[in-house]
Design an enzyme around this catalytic site. Structure first.
Site, PDB file in Angstrom:
ATOM      1  CB  CYS A 268      14.904  66.613 -17.473  1.00  5.77           C
ATOM      2  SG  CYS A 268      15.256  68.315 -17.890  1.00  5.77           S
TER       3      CYS A 268
HETATM    4  O1  LIG Z   1      14.690  71.334 -16.670  1.00  2.79           O
HETATM    5  P1  LIG Z   1      14.297  70.599 -15.430  1.00  2.79           P
HETATM    6  O2  LIG Z   1      15.435  69.893 -14.798  1.00  2.79           O
HETATM    7  O3  LIG Z   1      13.103  69.732 -15.627  1.00  2.79           O
HETATM    8  O4  LIG Z   1      13.887  71.762 -14.436  1.00  2.79           O
HETATM    9  C1  LIG Z   1      13.438  71.565 -13.114  1.00  2.79           C
HETATM   10  C2  LIG Z   1      14.590  71.603 -12.119  1.00  2.79           C
HETATM   11  O5  LIG Z   1      15.388  70.451 -12.282  1.00  2.79           O
HETATM   12  C3  LIG Z   1      14.094  71.586 -10.694  1.00  2.79           C
HETATM   13  O6  LIG Z   1      15.193  71.696  -9.845  1.00  2.79           O
HETATM   14  C4  LIG Z   1      13.188  72.770 -10.432  1.00  2.79           C
HETATM   15  O7  LIG Z   1      12.716  72.678  -9.114  1.00  2.79           O
HETATM   16  C5  LIG Z   1      12.060  72.823 -11.421  1.00  2.79           C
HETATM   17  O8  LIG Z   1      11.096  71.885 -11.123  1.00  2.79           O
HETATM   18  C6  LIG Z   1      12.499  72.686 -12.861  1.00  2.79           C
HETATM   19  O9  LIG Z   1      11.413  72.365 -13.690  1.00  2.79           O
HETATM   20  P2  LIG Z   1      10.566  73.470 -14.396  1.00  2.79           P
HETATM   21  O10 LIG Z   1       9.759  72.669 -15.365  1.00  2.79           O
HETATM   22  O11 LIG Z   1       9.762  74.096 -13.349  1.00  2.79           O
HETATM   23  O12 LIG Z   1      11.522  74.392 -15.082  1.00  2.79           O
END
Ligand SMILES: O=P(O)(O)O[C@H]1[C@H](O)[C@@H](O)[C@H](O)[C@H](O)[C@@H]1OP(=O)(O)O
Length: 930
Positions: free
Chosen positions: A848
């Site tokens: 993801c």
């Molecule tokens: O590991 P991810 O799912 O890409 O992390 C996302 C998370 O799903 C989302 O809910 C949160 O708002 C953040 O955007 C997370 O991405 P980060 O790259 O900021 O850790």
């Protein structure tokens, strides 16, 4: 910026030796008995008769919700270090903790090592999860943090090991050491023993004990063969290990080991790749400089291009310098994804491994590589990602027209390929020509024939490399760009579409594959130059034949008898045909060949460099930015792929079917994408799709490791890379001969994406999901093609057995239907694609944005689904197993090491949008500063 040095990961600070733990100074301590690669000590915990927590004002007294924190104090070290923690067992004064404690084989414990157990009452589970990770040792959490101190006890490892039945019952005391608040029992366990007995009593768990049955364990050998461990350990770093046991449908125990490891390839592959880019670009810049004299217009363009290209090379060099400072690093955290100097490094790359040991089945390993979607975060996604940007760039370039000839991407790729072939072949031919002369001067017919054979083969390849209309058209284009080479007449267009162009169109108007023509240009000249190489070779062949024939004749005349014995007549072959003769006869011919080749190389190189000049000049500076973007994305994708390939090779080395598949069909590499087709993640998905598709340009070669340096080596250039993977001799020997002989091994990457979060809900309702649909459809076709080749190339007896075991056709059909169905958040697509990949012996990836939250949900779901479908996990335990892995397993450690907080970054609203089984248990998610 978050870069972890080897052995210094966040979880390492929690669960692995700390520097002071190792530091035993000059003291001599008593080691405890060890079995190699097995944990040194494991114990489980239970409490009896815990005091009730102080009553909250206006509330009825309640039973404690107990949790034990385990700290370790090394002899001669200053104080205890937090080591592990149990789960919370709610609402009982006699909690039985099913989370155990493990000291891996490499952990420095001695009989004198002191272990402190601190029992807390947890009022607010959600709040407590965060505090566990950040509270300093020996500081009781403030009451508002969600937990309160109940009591503590401590013991030495020696006391435990020498105790009767290896069980200690210790009084828990308040912090002033006075009041007894209950008892804690510490009981040594041996891993084998937990398999005994029936598991049906587990259902009578104490209320609230939702996530029992988990304990941490030493890095398992993972079933990959213990002898492979040191080798894999050179690539995998900082393992986090957990152990669970769950009941099967017939109430037996199965044991599951979960392991998550970083890889030094995260940094090694980007460094290798950037070095290659620098080499390739420096070479291209040199070729541009050597283009010779150009008309002022083209000369200015060249200067401009070179200025930009030199800047790019400098930038790559700076990035390489920065990365080279990160010796031994093996992890880039999600919070560093936008950092310029770490652009080429994959985000949060890990091997996620599940090792299942179940009562009736053979041990099984399930590997998934988890990594952030390969994407150019530093450049950002305002204008989309590679898929769109490359398309748009091509369209614009095609229509820019004026001043440039449009060469399609295939043609510019061809130009690069021919240039690279020339650069490789010319020195090779020169070497073989010299060897031929050497054989001639030694007057050795056999060696002469061999040298000639090699020379002919390489020269044929060389001549073949120029059999392309592209070189021809580029020569003419270059002719027109030389001073005085401006065509007197407008170029006569070649294609029928071009026929319709008006006669007064500007020279070399850009349109698709517009090939210039010029009346003064002698097209046949190139044919003559080119054909001269072949002619020169033929002269050499004729001469060698003659020399050998004459030699044979003279030897015959010199009196060799039929049975090979020499006549007595004293004919000295050396005086009859002096060595110099052969050499002198051949030398001028070889010189002629080299001259002809030099002429061809000179012309071809310049003309093809001119193709590249036009490509660059027409698209500056976007063209270079796009190349950078593509390099960045590719580097991240390649690092993951090489990691996956090496692990797959090690785990399947003893499977003859796999080895056969490896060199006859190649390996399928399946990527599960969880990105949404909304906002920035559209751009990420567009980057990822190109990055993964570019992996087709990679081939692997397995070579024998000759030293302790087992890191892979990359050769090649942007259009084609070879990754050399080294295996120690004893492993190399088991490979099939074609693989040992260096046959290139291919990979077949496929990507299936299904957005699952709240942003995807928006895309589904109000946005556009066509990107996801077309990616899934295109990649389904690729998967189908791979399957067809697999069925065709694998031996019939293998296929018949394979078909008995697997209904691949049915699964593919099902996948196809699901893709066609265009259902929202159809996670069935991911499950089917993953299952097909596993059945086809492929390499699995889950991605993801950061490989932290959604990825963690997906891999834990995949693990539990495998346990249910392949290992008879008791159906009542599916959700409990899932919650357990998400709450206490490797993935929450992944979150911690990325953002220093044990919370998946989801809020309630987001989770409502998630498909049901992708929601983590209560208390494990919340606002986290990502
Ligand atoms: O590991 P991810 O799912 O890409 O992390 C996302 C998370 O799903 C989302 O809910 C949160 O708002 C953040 O955007 C997370 O991405 P980060 O790259 O900021 O850790």
């Amino acid at each position: 910026m978050e870069i972890k040095e080897e052995g210094a990961s966040e979880e390492g600070q929690h669960f692995l030796p700390t520097p002071q733990a190792n530091d035993t100074g000059d003291f001599q301590f008593t080691s405890i008995q060890k079995t190699p690669n097995e944990p040194q000590l494991e114990f489980i915990l239970a409490c009896r008769g815990l005091s009730r927590p102080a009553r909250d004002r206006g509330r009825r007294p309640r039973e404690p919700n107990a949790l034990v924190q385990v700290s370790v104090a090394q002899p001669a070290a200053p104080g205890p270090t937090r080591y592990a923690s149990t789960e919370v067992v709610e609402g009982t004064r006699d909690p039985l903790f099913l989370t155990g404690v493990t000291f891996p084989s490499e952990y420095p414990i001695y009989e004198e090592t002191k272990i402190k157990l601190t029992v807390y009452d947890v009022k607010d589970k959600a709040h407590d999860t965060v505090q566990i990770s950040v509270l300093p040792e020996r500081q009781d959490p403030p009451p508002e943090a969600g937990r309160s101190f109940l009591g503590y006890a401590s013991f030495t490892v020696g006391e435990l090991l020498r105790s009767k039945e290896q069980l200690l019952a210790l009084s828990l005391r308040t912090s002033d050491g006075g009041k007894v608040v209950g008892t804690i029992e510490v009981s040594v366990v041996k891993m084998g023993e937990i398999e005994d007995g029936e598991a049906d009593h587990v259902t009578t768990d104490v209320q609230g004990q939702k996530c029992a049955l988990v304990c941490e364990c030493a890095a398992p050998d993972g079933g990959s063969g213990k002898e492979n461990l040191p080798f894999l350990n050179a690539v995998l770093k900082n393992p986090v290990c957990k152990l669970y046991r769950f009941p099967t449908s017939d109430n037996k125990w199965m044991r599951i080991r979960e392991q998550m490891s970083e890889s030094i390839l995260s940094f090694h592959i980007p460094k290798e790749l950037i070095s290659l880019h620098i080499k390739e670009d420096l070479c291209r810049n040199q070729e541009l400089k050597e283009l010779g004299e150009l008309s002022p217009h083209w000369d200015n363009l060249r200067k401009n291009v070179l200025t930009h290209c030199d800047q790019m090379v400098n930038m790559y060099q700076d990035i390489l310098t920065e990365l080279s400072k990160e010796t031994g690093s093996s992890f880039k955290s999600s919070s560093s994804k936008g950092e310029k100097t770490l652009e080429f490094v994959p985000i949060n790359l890990h091997l996620q491994r599940m090792h299942v040991h179940s009562p009736h089945l053979k041990d099984a390993l399930y590997d998934v590589i988890t990594v952030g979607a390969p994407a150019a975060h530093f450049q950002g996604f305002k204008n989309g990602g590679l898929r769109k940007l490359l398309h748009r760039f091509e369209m614009e370039r095609r229509n820019t027209g004026y001043q440039f000839i449009y060469y399609s991407p295939e043609n510019t790729a061809k130009a690069k390929e021919v240039l690279s072939n020339i650069n490789q072949l010319q020195p090779l031919i020169a070497t073989h020509a010299d060897l031929l002369l050497n054989s001639a001067s030694q007057h050795s017919p056999d060696s002469l024939k061999n040298s000639l054979k090699m020379l002919s083969e390489k020269t044929e390849l060389f001549v073949h490399a120029f059999k392309d209309q592209l070189v021809r058209s580029a020569l003419l284009a270059l002719y027109t760009a030389r001073p005085g080479g401006v065509p007197k007449k407008p170029p006569s267009p070649k294609s029928s579409a071009d026929d319709s162009c008006p006669q007064d169109a500007p020279p070399l108007v850009g349109r698709q594959d517009s090939i210039p023509h010029h009346s003064d240009y002698d097209e046949e000249e190139w044919d003559r130059v080119w054909a001269n190489v072949g002619k020169s070779l033929n002269c050499i062949i004729d001469m060698v034949d003659k020399l050998i024939a004459r030699d044979g004749a003279s030897e015959g005349g010199g009196g060799s008898s039929k049975d090979g014995e020499k006549d007595a007549s004293p004919v000295d072959p050396i005086t009859a045909h002096p060595k110099e003769d052969w050499y002198e006869q051949l030398c001028p011919l070889i010189c002629a060949l080299k001259d002809c080749m030099g002429e061809v190389v000179n012309r071809a190189k310049q003309s093809l460099a001119f193709v590249l000049l036009q490509e660059l000049a027409a698209g500056l500076p976007q063209c270079l930015m796009l190349t950078l973007r593509r390099d960045v994305v590719f580097s991240q994708a390649l690092a993951g792929l090489v990691c996956g390939f090496i692990i797959k090779l090690h785990t399947s080395l003893h499977d003859p079917g796999f080895l056969q598949q490896l060199h006859t069909v190649g390996l399928v590499v399946q990527y599960e994408g969880l990105l949404s087709t909304y906002s920035d993640e559209i751009g990420m998905l567009e980057d990822m799709a190109v990055g993964i598709s570019d992996l087709k340009k990679v081939a692997f070669k397995i070579i024998e490791a000759k030293s302790n340096d087992v890191l892979p080596v990359i050769t090649g250039r942007r259009e084609h890379y070879v990754v050399e993977v080294k295996l120690p001799a004893r492993m190399f020997e088991v490979l099939p001969p074609p693989v040992r002989e260096g046959q290139l091994l291919h990979v077949h990457p496929v990507l299936f994406n299904v957005g699952i979060n709240e942003q995807q809900t928006l895309a589904d309702r109000f946005g556009d999901v066509s990107l996801q649909e077309s990616i899934n459809q295109e990649n389904f076709e690729l998967l189908k093609e791979y399957y067809a080749v697999f069925m065709e190339k694998m031996p019939p007896d293998y296929i018949s057995h394979f078909q008995e075991q697997n209904d691949l056709k049915g699964l593919l059909e099902n996948l196809h239907q699901n893709i066609q169905a265009k259902k929202r958040k159809n996670v069935e697509i991911m499950w089917l694609a993953a299952t097909i990949c596993r059945k086809l012996n492929g390499i699995r990836f889950t991605c993801c944005k950061s490989a932290k939250d959604r990825t963690s949900m997906s891999v834990t779901l995949e693990q539990c689904s495998i346990l249910r479908d392949e290992h008879q996990l008791h159906k009542d335990f599916f959700i409990r197993a899932l919650d357990c892995m998400r709450r206490e397993g490797c993935r929450i450690e992944n979150v911690l090491k990325n953002v220093k907080c044990r919370k998946y970054a989801f809020n309630m609203l987001q989770l409502m949008a998630f498909p049901k089984y992708y929601r983590p248990p209560e208390g494990t998610y919340g606002k986290a500063d990502t």
